[in-house]
Design an enzyme around this catalytic site. Structure first.
Site, PDB file in Angstrom:
ATOM      1  CE1 TYR A  98      87.933  79.760 -33.483  1.00 43.76           C
ATOM      2  CE2 TYR A  98      87.348  77.974 -34.967  1.00 43.76           C
ATOM      3  CZ  TYR A  98      88.152  78.485 -33.960  1.00 43.76           C
ATOM      4  OH  TYR A  98      89.178  77.723 -33.447  1.00 43.76           O
ATOM      5  CD  GLU A 140      90.678  74.965 -34.387  1.00 43.91           C
ATOM      6  OE1 GLU A 140      89.629  75.080 -35.062  1.00 43.91           O
ATOM      7  OE2 GLU A 140      90.907  75.672 -33.382  1.00 43.91           O
TER       8      GLU A 140
END
Length: 406
Positions: A98, A140
């Site tokens: 990310y 997640e």
């Protein structure tokens, strides 16, 4: 929750960012892949990048998420994030990635918008990005924990036990664990990711719905070989890299890397009537759901609708008929563009899906899978018949371009 100052800035700039996001995302991907070629080679779908599907899907996701954040009457973006998080988990996405996406996405925003990206604008959209990223990371984490794995250990070696040609362009595969232990069961409607190393050395990954297994502890999938074709805008779309590799190069005894089952399109466990609608290879998650229903002795009213080019091209045609026939409360309706020599009857017709020919309970739970234009048309017809949009769930094979066009 987005802070009050950032909310006002995002509201003011959303039209500009939204209009430019389609220009921003291709630049973002190109910058990121130039700096990290291993991501394009070994993680992202090269085919979707080549035709622009992935950039459009990302643009739709970011714009939709930002819109939901600043609209106080909008629902929480749970469905949007859940779909993305399940896909990420099936790929083994890590939290560190990310950071990489953040760097190159914001460089692309500055490149496209220039001086319009003031410190206040940059700060507000940075907050949007990290809210979305942290929400996804949290989901997640839960998915990895539930599967008993970490992102670094998503992949499991499986052996191809059986291979069967189901239609001219569809092959079914059944996998077992390489070490002989039972594979974890998926929920009806979920998929697994399959990673293969192509002749040029690239490691490419695709998702395939679980269609049920021949015995406990195995995974069954069916793969349609995607041909090269010409898009509506005249662009040349190359053949599917992974699907054709599986068709031509994977046989009994071969070992592949496959993820555990993921996916948020999961059959509900209520007593409401079910309407299962598919076209083409979109039948695969429906087959998985029907396997589950046949093993649970359901008393639910089940209506199955399928559309295809012809009986000859219909993947898993005999399995679909057998599964529906085994359910006392289920009915099957099929439409083929070409019926060949078959005569039309009440449950078999020429042409496209015609909902006027089917009884549609307004309280039905609907599951859709097929090409996006097909699903859009069916969804609109269902809503016109009184079915609530919240009762209609769908699965998209590849980037969610439906979201991008919403």
């Amino acid at each position: 929750m987005l802070s009050a100052p950032s909310t006002e800035v995002v509201k003011a700039t959303l039209p500009v960012i939204g209009a430019a996001i389609g220009d921003i995302t291709p630049i973002f991907y190109r910058r990121m892949f130039d700096a990290h070629p291993e991501l394009e080679r070994d993680l992202f779908n090269r085919g979707n990048q080549a035709v622009g599907d992935q950039p459009r899907a990302l643009a739709g996701a970011v714009a939709t998420y930002a819109t939901l954040l600043v609209d106080e009457n909008a629902p929480a973006p749970v469905e949007l994030l859940s779909r993305i998080a399940h896909k990420h988990a099936s790929l083994g996405i890590t939290e560190a990635q990310y950071e990489i996406v953040h760097q190159y996405l914001f460089e692309a925003i500055v490149q496209v918008l220039g001086d319009a990206v003031t410190p206040e604008v940059a700060s507000a959209w940075d907050e949007v990005y990290w809210l979305m990223a942290r929400d996804l990371i949290a989901i997640e984490r839960g998915l990895y924990a539930a599967a008993g794995i970490t992102p670094e250990h998503v992949w499991q070696s499986v052996v191809l036990k059986t291979r069967r040609q189901d239609s001219p362009d569809t092959v079914s595969f059944v996998f077992g664990a390489a070490d002989g232990t039972p594979l974890p069961a998926g929920r009806p409607g979920q998929y697994v990711s399959v990673a293969v190393t192509l002749p040029d050395g690239a490691r490419q990954i695709r998702q395939y719905s679980l269609t049920g297994s021949h015995s406990a502890g195995e995974w069954a999938i069916s793969v349609k070989a995607a041909p090269a074709r010409i898009a509506e805008d005249g662009a040349e779309i190359p053949e599917g890299e992974v699907s054709n590799f599986l068709h031509r190069s994977v046989f009994e005894g071969d070992v592949l890397s496959v993820s555990p089952p993921f996916g948020d399109l999961v059959l509900d466990d209520s007593d409401a009537p079910l309407l299962l609608i598919s076209a083409g290879i979109g039948t695969t998650p429906i087959i998985g759901m029907l396997h589950h229903l046949s093993h649970t002795s359901t008393g639910r009213e089940v209506t199955v609708l399928h559309a295809d080019r012809s009986p000859w091209h219909h993947p898993l045609r005999s399995q679909l008929k057998s599964l529906v026939g085994a359910l006392p409360t289920a009915t099957l309706h099929r439409w083929y563009e070409d019926l060949g020599t078959r005569a039309p009857r009440e449950d078999l017709a020429a042409g496209l899906v015609d909902l006027d020919a089917v009884e549609v309970p307004t309280d039905a739970q609907v599951y859709l899978c097929g090409p996006i234009p097909f699903m859009e048309s069916v969804r609109d017809a269902l809503v016109a018949r009184g079915v609530a949009e919240t009762n209609i769930r769908y699965e998209v094979f590849g980037p969610d371009k439906w979201l991008a066009s919403a």
